[in-house]
Design an enzyme around this catalytic site. Structure first.
Site, short mmCIF file in Angstrom:
data_model
loop_
_atom_site.label_atom_id
_atom_site.label_comp_id
_atom_site.label_asym_id
_atom_site.label_seq_id
_atom_site.Cartn_x
_atom_site.Cartn_y
_atom_site.Cartn_z
N GLU A 330 5.71 0.06 11.43
CA GLU A 330 4.85 -0.05 12.62
C GLU A 330 5.63 -0.64 13.80
OE1 GLU A 330 2.54 1.78 12.12
OE2 GLU A 330 2.30 1.62 9.95
N TYR A 416 6.71 12.58 7.68
CA TYR A 416 7.42 11.34 7.36
C TYR A 416 8.70 11.64 6.59
CZ TYR A 416 2.97 8.94 8.31
OH TYR A 416 1.84 8.47 8.90
N1 BES Z 1 0.48 6.08 12.78
C1 BES Z 1 0.38 5.98 11.37
C2 BES Z 1 -1.02 5.96 10.87
C3 BES Z 1 -1.81 7.22 11.15
C4 BES Z 1 -1.26 8.47 10.91
C5 BES Z 1 -3.09 7.13 11.62
C6 BES Z 1 -2.00 9.62 11.18
C7 BES Z 1 -3.83 8.27 11.89
C8 BES Z 1 -3.29 9.52 11.66
C9 BES Z 1 1.11 4.75 10.84
O1 BES Z 1 2.22 4.40 11.58
C10 BES Z 1 1.59 5.06 9.47
O2 BES Z 1 2.40 5.93 9.35
N2 BES Z 1 1.13 4.34 8.46
C11 BES Z 1 1.53 4.53 7.09
C12 BES Z 1 2.47 3.46 6.65
C13 BES Z 1 3.89 3.88 6.63
C14 BES Z 1 4.78 2.78 6.10
C15 BES Z 1 4.17 5.17 5.94
C16 BES Z 1 0.31 4.48 6.22
O3 BES Z 1 -0.78 4.32 6.73
O4 BES Z 1 0.43 4.59 5.01
ZN ZN Z 2 3.77 5.76 11.30
#
Ligand code: BES
Ligand code: ZN
Length: 636
Positions: A330, A416
């Site tokens: 984040e 990702y």
């Molecule tokens: N921005 C995302 C969360 C998100 C993605 C909200 C798509 C709504 C739609 C956040 O930065 C994220 O990627 N969170 C991951 C954690 C990360 C370490 C892979 C999660 O929520 O698991």
């Molecule tokens: Zn993210």
């Protein structure tokens, strides 16, 4: 008309606008609203806005937070920048009751509210400008507002006060902020929130009224905030609850409820070092403070990169700091995502893939190569599982086909995993120093601007690959970005720690006893490699041995529980069911609960009824977005 200067590289701006004669160009640029992109691939199908006609440059919110009616009510005053011949401005709104629309002085403006396109997209609010430079909307949100979750006291850590938070990404903020809700349209903003006197409000912005706000004559408290940097509206976020703060360093600290404050402070103790490492890698941290908000377990994500105030799930607090990759992630979004933002959600790998790569570099800087390799190796596993599961048809490259039929742009794991592996390949092919220097300059040159896949590739080619056809050929850029699968220049980072886990797995598969598996001191990553590496078909006896010998159903690590429940379900191992039902009724993090419902649905004649029964009970505990996601899995 405000003066502005068309940034040279980016298509916009409005014909006929130019800096006032004699105004220094520099000053004009500093005041100019952030540019928008007008190339075809930058068109956002998830907004009604027509930013090339008229766009919002600043949002000023003034809202009463009412827990009794589960509504926010008040005004949004929007600064508007319109082309000379523009008649109207089009905004996104969803499930809100509009009481009036006026200009900045209170004179009524004519408006029409369209039909909602579908459940996710909301409706177009078209306001006749009649020359107005400001539009003020008086409104009330719906208790169903999809960005908001209203938690009763039982669902908090303190159990005595209610709690409320917002989650904007991807297209939910239009349910509480009537504005142009597109990642390509950046806006500065400010807000005043009035809340019950014993609660605290926090936002993804600079605090103007201290930690405790200002007492109002009626017993409530007012909290004021300001974000003076232009951000895409999905990054406007707030929470209201019985919140306490603990400082962790000169620029950082954590907000959460009292029962979690010490645990959170322990878990996140290294955050200041992370900010230093991130800045050393890719340029100064531009947002001032970096605070974190640790939410109740219903929070649907691992983390959300709300500027100056990252939102985090409590499932990462495992007491051993092994999930602080989420914090690094984040934090990294403060560059990739919040500074340089995907112009549309079809390009979300530009946010998530860059961030996953950057996150790994932060972890390496703090904890060394092996720890970083552990995360990268697991990511590789996930990538391969996802590619195998989705088939070529669904989402071939990293860029998703834009279509309103897709409704809410979802969270694609390939953004990702394939995205970060793409950048890891670039690092290895170009050399770390060269690549790091490029990325630093990339963030700087595109700061506070939207970006597309085509834009990134063009930038890379123009700055790094001119006159180097051989390098261009080895990189296979277009294949990475647009084609299915993983090109053959990908780099599978392997972790020794996880290789040792694989040896234990081999022993277990050969019939070895569970007592031979020493899990003492295991990080979440070792657990995940182990649990996901176990054979998918196991006897009831072997499952019982694992469950009891390693305390899986009743683990206090939510990642361990979730991975275990998946295995239990595919083997119809019923002793795990009570703990599983309790788990999905308490935890709302999609990553950990979706797989459980998915596996249940795949067990014909055994699972689907259980899934439906569990969901019927658990549904009120979920964020609207998570509830909708599970309903889709269940085919409801
Ligand atoms: N921005 C995302 C969360 C998100 C993605 C909200 C798509 C709504 C739609 C956040 O930065 C994220 O990627 N969170 C991951 C954690 C990360 C370490 C892979 C999660 O929520 O698991
Ligand atoms: Zn993210």
């Amino acid at each position: 008309m405000r003066k502005l200067l068309a940034p040279s590289l980016l298509g916009l701006l409005f014909a006929g606008t130019a800096p006032l004669p004699g105004a220094p160009a520099e000053a004009a640029q500093a005041n100019a609203p952030a540019p928008i992109l007008t190339s075809p691939e930058a068109r956002d199908v998830w907004t009604h806005a027509q930013p090339e006609v008229a766009r919002v440059t600043h949002v000023s919110l003034d809202l009463d937070v009412d827990f009794a009616s589960q509504t926010l009510a008040g005004t949004a005053t929007l600064d508007v920048l319109a082309a000379r011949d523009a008649k109207e401005i089009v905004l996104d709104v969803k499930d809100m009751a509009i009481a009036s629309v006026t200009d900045g002085k209170g004179a009524a403006l004519a408006y029409t509210l369209g039909e909602p396109d579908n459940d996710e997209l909301g409706a177009a609010l078209s306001v006749q400008l009649a020359g107005a430079k400001q539009v003020r909307i008086t409104y009330r949100t719906s208790p169903k507002a999809s960005a908001l979750q209203w938690l009763p006291p039982e669902m908090t850590f303190g159990k005595t006060q209610p709690y409320l938070y917002s989650q904007g990404q991807a297209i939910h903020n239009r349910s509480w902020v009537p504005t142009q809700d597109s990642p390509g349209i950046r806006q500065t903003w400010d807000a005043t929130l009035r809340v019950p006197g014993d609660l605290v409000a926090v936002m993804s912005a600079e605090k103007l009224s201290g930690d405790t706000g200002e007492a109002l004559p009626d017993g409530r408290r007012a909290f004021r905030f300001r974000m003076d940097k232009p951000v895409p509206p999905y990054l406007i976020a707030f929470a209201v609850g019985d919140l306490k703060f603990k400082s962790l360093g000169p620029r950082s600290g954590v907000w959460t409820e009292a029962p979690m404050l010490q645990k959170a402070a322990y878990e996140f103790a290294d955050v200041e070092k992370m900010i230093d490492a991130a800045s050393a890698l890719y340029g100064p941290y531009r947002w001032g403070r970096y605070d974190m908000l640790l939410l109740p377990p219903a929070f649907p994500y691992g983390g959300m990169e709300n500027p100056m105030l990252t939102f985090l799930t409590p499932t990462i607090v495992t007491g051993d700091r092994s999930n602080t990759d989420v914090v690094a992630h984040e934090l990294a979004h403060s560059w990739s995502g919040n500074l340089v933002t995907n112009a549309t959600w079809s390009d979300s790998w530009l946010n998530e893939g860059f961030t996953t790569y950057f996150e790994n570099r932060i972890m390496e800087a703090l904890y060394g190569k092996e720890r970083a390799a552990m995360y990268a190796d697991l990511d590789w596993d996930t990538m391969m599982r996802d590619i195998a599961a989705m088939g070529d048809a669904m989402k071939p490259g990293m860029t998703a086909a834009p279509s309103r039929l897709h409704g809410n742009p979802g969270k694609g794991e390939l953004d990702y995993t394939k995205g970060s592996n793409f950048l890891r390949m670039l690092e290895s092919q170009l050399g770390r120093d060269t690549w790091d220097a490029y990325l630093t300059s990339y963030f700087d040159r595109h700061a506070f601007q939207p970006q597309t896949t085509a834009g990134f590739l063009a930038d890379l080619r123009e700055t790094m690959l001119m006159g180097k056809p051989d390098t261009e050929l080895t990189l296979q850029l277009d294949r990475w970005a647009y084609a299915a699968g993983v090109p053959d220049n990908a780099l599978h980072v392997k972790s020794e720690t996880l290789a040792q886990v694989d040896e234990l797995l081999t022993g277990f598969e050969a019939g070895g006893p569970v007592s031979a598996i020493d899990t003492k001191g295991w990080s979440t990553q070792q657990w995940l490699r182990f649990l996901n590496g176990l054979p998918r078909a196991l006897s009831q006896e072997r499952l019982r041995e694992l469950d009891e010998g390693l305390t899986l159903s009743n683990s206090d690590n939510a990642y361990v529980q979730s991975a275990w429940f998946e295995l239990a379900i595919v083997n119809r191992y019923e002793p795990a069911l009570p703990a599983m039902a309790e788990f999905v009724g308490r935890i709302g993090r999609g990553l950990l609960v979706y797989p459980i419902y998915q596996r249940l649905m795949q067990q014909d004649g055994w699972g689907p009824d259980k899934a439906r029964a569990i969901f019927a009970t658990a549904r009120p505990t979920y964020h609207p977005e998570t509830a909708a996601g599970i309903a889709r899995i269940l085919g409801e």
